[in-house]
Write a protein that holds these residues in place. Sequence first.
Motif, mmCIF file in Angstrom:
data_model
loop_
_atom_site.group_PDB
_atom_site.id
_atom_site.type_symbol
_atom_site.label_atom_id
_atom_site.label_comp_id
_atom_site.label_asym_id
_atom_site.label_seq_id
_atom_site.Cartn_x
_atom_site.Cartn_y
_atom_site.Cartn_z
ATOM 1 N N VAL A 92 0.837 -1.204 0.000
ATOM 2 C CA VAL A 92 0.000 0.000 0.000
ATOM 3 C C VAL A 92 0.870 1.251 0.000
ATOM 4 O O VAL A 92 0.613 2.189 -0.758
ATOM 5 C CB VAL A 92 -0.986 -0.017 1.189
ATOM 6 C CG1 VAL A 92 -1.645 1.339 1.379
ATOM 7 C CG2 VAL A 92 -2.043 -1.090 0.974
ATOM 8 N N GLU A 93 1.926 1.267 0.828
ATOM 9 C CA GLU A 93 2.822 2.431 0.859
ATOM 10 C C GLU A 93 3.429 2.716 -0.514
ATOM 11 O O GLU A 93 3.449 3.855 -0.973
ATOM 12 C CB GLU A 93 3.965 2.202 1.847
ATOM 13 C CG GLU A 93 3.644 2.521 3.268
ATOM 14 C CD GLU A 93 4.889 2.427 4.135
ATOM 15 O OE1 GLU A 93 5.245 3.464 4.729
ATOM 16 O OE2 GLU A 93 5.494 1.344 4.201
ATOM 17 N N LEU A 94 3.937 1.686 -1.164
ATOM 18 C CA LEU A 94 4.568 1.861 -2.470
ATOM 19 C C LEU A 94 3.568 2.352 -3.510
ATOM 20 O O LEU A 94 3.829 3.316 -4.233
ATOM 21 C CB LEU A 94 5.203 0.544 -2.940
ATOM 22 C CG LEU A 94 5.791 0.559 -4.356
ATOM 23 C CD1 LEU A 94 6.911 1.583 -4.465
ATOM 24 C CD2 LEU A 94 6.266 -0.824 -4.742
ATOM 25 N N LEU A 95 2.408 1.717 -3.568
ATOM 26 C CA LEU A 95 1.447 2.080 -4.603
ATOM 27 C C LEU A 95 0.824 3.447 -4.362
ATOM 28 O O LEU A 95 0.563 4.192 -5.316
ATOM 29 C CB LEU A 95 0.382 0.988 -4.734
ATOM 30 C CG LEU A 95 0.917 -0.397 -5.119
ATOM 31 C CD1 LEU A 95 -0.223 -1.382 -5.323
ATOM 32 C CD2 LEU A 95 1.826 -0.332 -6.328
ATOM 33 N N VAL A 96 0.602 3.812 -3.107
ATOM 34 C CA VAL A 96 0.133 5.169 -2.799
ATOM 35 C C VAL A 96 1.167 6.182 -3.270
ATOM 36 O O VAL A 96 0.829 7.195 -3.884
ATOM 37 C CB VAL A 96 -0.161 5.331 -1.292
ATOM 38 C CG1 VAL A 96 -0.246 6.789 -0.886
ATOM 39 C CG2 VAL A 96 -1.445 4.620 -0.927
ATOM 40 N N SER A 97 2.451 5.910 -3.009
ATOM 41 C CA SER A 97 3.511 6.814 -3.459
ATOM 42 C C SER A 97 3.469 7.006 -4.968
ATOM 43 O O SER A 97 3.654 8.122 -5.467
ATOM 44 C CB SER A 97 4.886 6.273 -3.081
ATOM 45 O OG SER A 97 5.150 6.484 -1.731
ATOM 46 N N GLU A 98 3.240 5.930 -5.696
ATOM 47 C CA GLU A 98 3.219 6.025 -7.156
ATOM 48 C C GLU A 98 2.033 6.847 -7.640
ATOM 49 O O GLU A 98 2.181 7.693 -8.532
ATOM 50 C CB GLU A 98 3.212 4.631 -7.785
ATOM 51 C CG GLU A 98 4.449 3.817 -7.482
ATOM 52 C CD GLU A 98 5.755 4.498 -7.881
ATOM 53 O OE1 GLU A 98 5.754 5.353 -8.791
ATOM 54 O OE2 GLU A 98 6.792 4.161 -7.285
ATOM 55 N N LEU A 99 0.849 6.626 -7.078
ATOM 56 C CA LEU A 99 -0.317 7.406 -7.504
ATOM 57 C C LEU A 99 -0.166 8.875 -7.129
ATOM 58 O O LEU A 99 -0.496 9.767 -7.920
ATOM 59 C CB LEU A 99 -1.599 6.836 -6.911
ATOM 60 C CG LEU A 99 -2.037 5.457 -7.390
ATOM 61 C CD1 LEU A 99 -3.422 5.130 -6.849
ATOM 62 C CD2 LEU A 99 -2.005 5.345 -8.897
ATOM 63 N N VAL A 100 0.347 9.134 -5.936
ATOM 64 C CA VAL A 100 0.574 10.522 -5.517
ATOM 65 C C VAL A 100 1.632 11.171 -6.402
ATOM 66 O O VAL A 100 1.484 12.310 -6.841
ATOM 67 C CB VAL A 100 0.961 10.593 -4.024
ATOM 68 C CG1 VAL A 100 1.488 11.974 -3.649
ATOM 69 C CG2 VAL A 100 -0.238 10.221 -3.154
ATOM 70 N N GLY A 101 2.712 10.439 -6.669
ATOM 71 C CA GLY A 101 3.753 10.971 -7.544
ATOM 72 C C GLY A 101 3.202 11.370 -8.901
ATOM 73 O O GLY A 101 3.534 12.433 -9.438
ATOM 74 N N ASN A 102 2.331 10.549 -9.471
ATOM 75 C CA ASN A 102 1.712 10.892 -10.754
ATOM 76 C C ASN A 102 0.840 12.130 -10.633
ATOM 77 O O ASN A 102 0.868 13.004 -11.508
ATOM 78 C CB ASN A 102 0.882 9.722 -11.287
ATOM 79 C CG ASN A 102 1.738 8.633 -11.885
ATOM 80 O OD1 ASN A 102 2.924 8.817 -12.132
ATOM 81 N ND2 ASN A 102 1.131 7.481 -12.109
ATOM 82 N N ALA A 103 0.057 12.214 -9.565
ATOM 83 C CA ALA A 103 -0.811 13.385 -9.379
ATOM 84 C C ALA A 103 0.017 14.663 -9.239
ATOM 85 O O ALA A 103 -0.326 15.699 -9.801
ATOM 86 C CB ALA A 103 -1.709 13.189 -8.153
ATOM 87 N N VAL A 104 1.115 14.589 -8.503
ATOM 88 C CA VAL A 104 1.966 15.765 -8.282
ATOM 89 C C VAL A 104 2.696 16.156 -9.568
ATOM 90 O O VAL A 104 2.731 17.318 -9.945
ATOM 91 C CB VAL A 104 2.970 15.507 -7.131
ATOM 92 C CG1 VAL A 104 4.024 16.594 -7.051
ATOM 93 C CG2 VAL A 104 2.224 15.369 -5.803
ATOM 94 N N ARG A 105 3.287 15.182 -10.244
ATOM 95 C CA ARG A 105 4.116 15.456 -11.426
ATOM 96 C C ARG A 105 3.345 15.845 -12.664
ATOM 97 O O ARG A 105 3.798 16.677 -13.437
ATOM 98 C CB ARG A 105 4.935 14.217 -11.775
ATOM 99 C CG ARG A 105 6.308 14.228 -11.220
ATOM 100 C CD ARG A 105 7.108 13.035 -11.740
ATOM 101 N NE ARG A 105 7.694 12.374 -10.600
ATOM 102 C CZ ARG A 105 7.263 11.250 -10.065
ATOM 103 N NH1 ARG A 105 6.264 10.595 -10.583
ATOM 104 N NH2 ARG A 105 7.855 10.743 -9.010
ATOM 105 N N HIS A 106 2.202 15.225 -12.889
ATOM 106 C CA HIS A 106 1.583 15.312 -14.205
ATOM 107 C C HIS A 106 0.287 16.089 -14.294
ATOM 108 O O HIS A 106 -0.231 16.262 -15.400
ATOM 109 C CB HIS A 106 1.350 13.902 -14.759
ATOM 110 C CG HIS A 106 2.596 13.086 -14.852
ATOM 111 N ND1 HIS A 106 3.648 13.429 -15.668
ATOM 112 C CD2 HIS A 106 2.970 11.953 -14.206
ATOM 113 C CE1 HIS A 106 4.609 12.533 -15.532
ATOM 114 N NE2 HIS A 106 4.229 11.627 -14.648
ATOM 115 N N THR A 107 -0.273 16.565 -13.191
ATOM 116 C CA THR A 107 -1.599 17.193 -13.295
ATOM 117 C C THR A 107 -1.577 18.709 -13.240
ATOM 118 O O THR A 107 -2.524 19.334 -13.686
ATOM 119 C CB THR A 107 -2.545 16.695 -12.185
ATOM 120 O OG1 THR A 107 -2.063 17.148 -10.917
ATOM 121 C CG2 THR A 107 -2.655 15.182 -12.198
#
Length: 180
Positions: A92-107
Motif C-alpha cells: 500500500v505504501e509503495l502504490l500510494v507513493s506512485e499514484l501521488v507521484g503521478n498526481a503531483v508530477r503530471h496534473t
Amino acid sequence: MAGRGGSEQPQRVDANTAAGAAPVLSGESGESAAPSGLADPAEAASGVLDLLGDPSAEEVHLTSRPESASTARRLALSVVRLWGLPQFGDTVELLVSELVGNAVRHTGARSFGLRMRRRRGWVRVEVRDPSRALPCLLPVHDLDISGRGLFLVDKLSDRWGVDLQPRGKTTWFELRVPER
C-alpha cells in the motif's frame, strides 16, 4: 515522490493549528513519531489519523508537492494497520507513493485527495485530482529511469483503474485481503 520519513501537513485546520501550534509529525530520525503516550501501534495509527485526517472516513486533501507522498504513505499505512492488515503495509505504501507521484508530477493541480475504502475481501485506495488527463501504462525497459509508477501499480495490485469525474479523475487500485 518524496522519500520515506518526510513530513507535509494536509490542508486541515483544527483548534491547535489555528492557534499557530503545528503538531510535531516526525521524530529526530525523520520517521513518523507516534503521539505521546501511545505505545500500541493501533493507538499510534489512530493518533496519526486524528491529527492528519482519516482517509477511510472522508477524503483527505493534500497539497500537490513531492513531500505529500510521505504524508499519504503515513495515512495509508495507519489505516491498513487499524484494519488489522499490516501484511499489506509495504505494498500500500509503495502504490500510494506512485499514484501521488503521478498526481503531483503530471496534473498541474494545487491539491489532490486521498481516500481509502474497505469492503468484504478488498481494500481500495483512491487518489483524486482535478485533471481529466488519463495516465498511461507504458512499456518499461531495464534502463528506464522514470515511467515505472503505473507499471508497479499494474503488477502489484489486483486491479486498478481511472474513473473520470465531471471535474477531474480518480485513479485507484485494489488489493484482495482476507475476509473479516
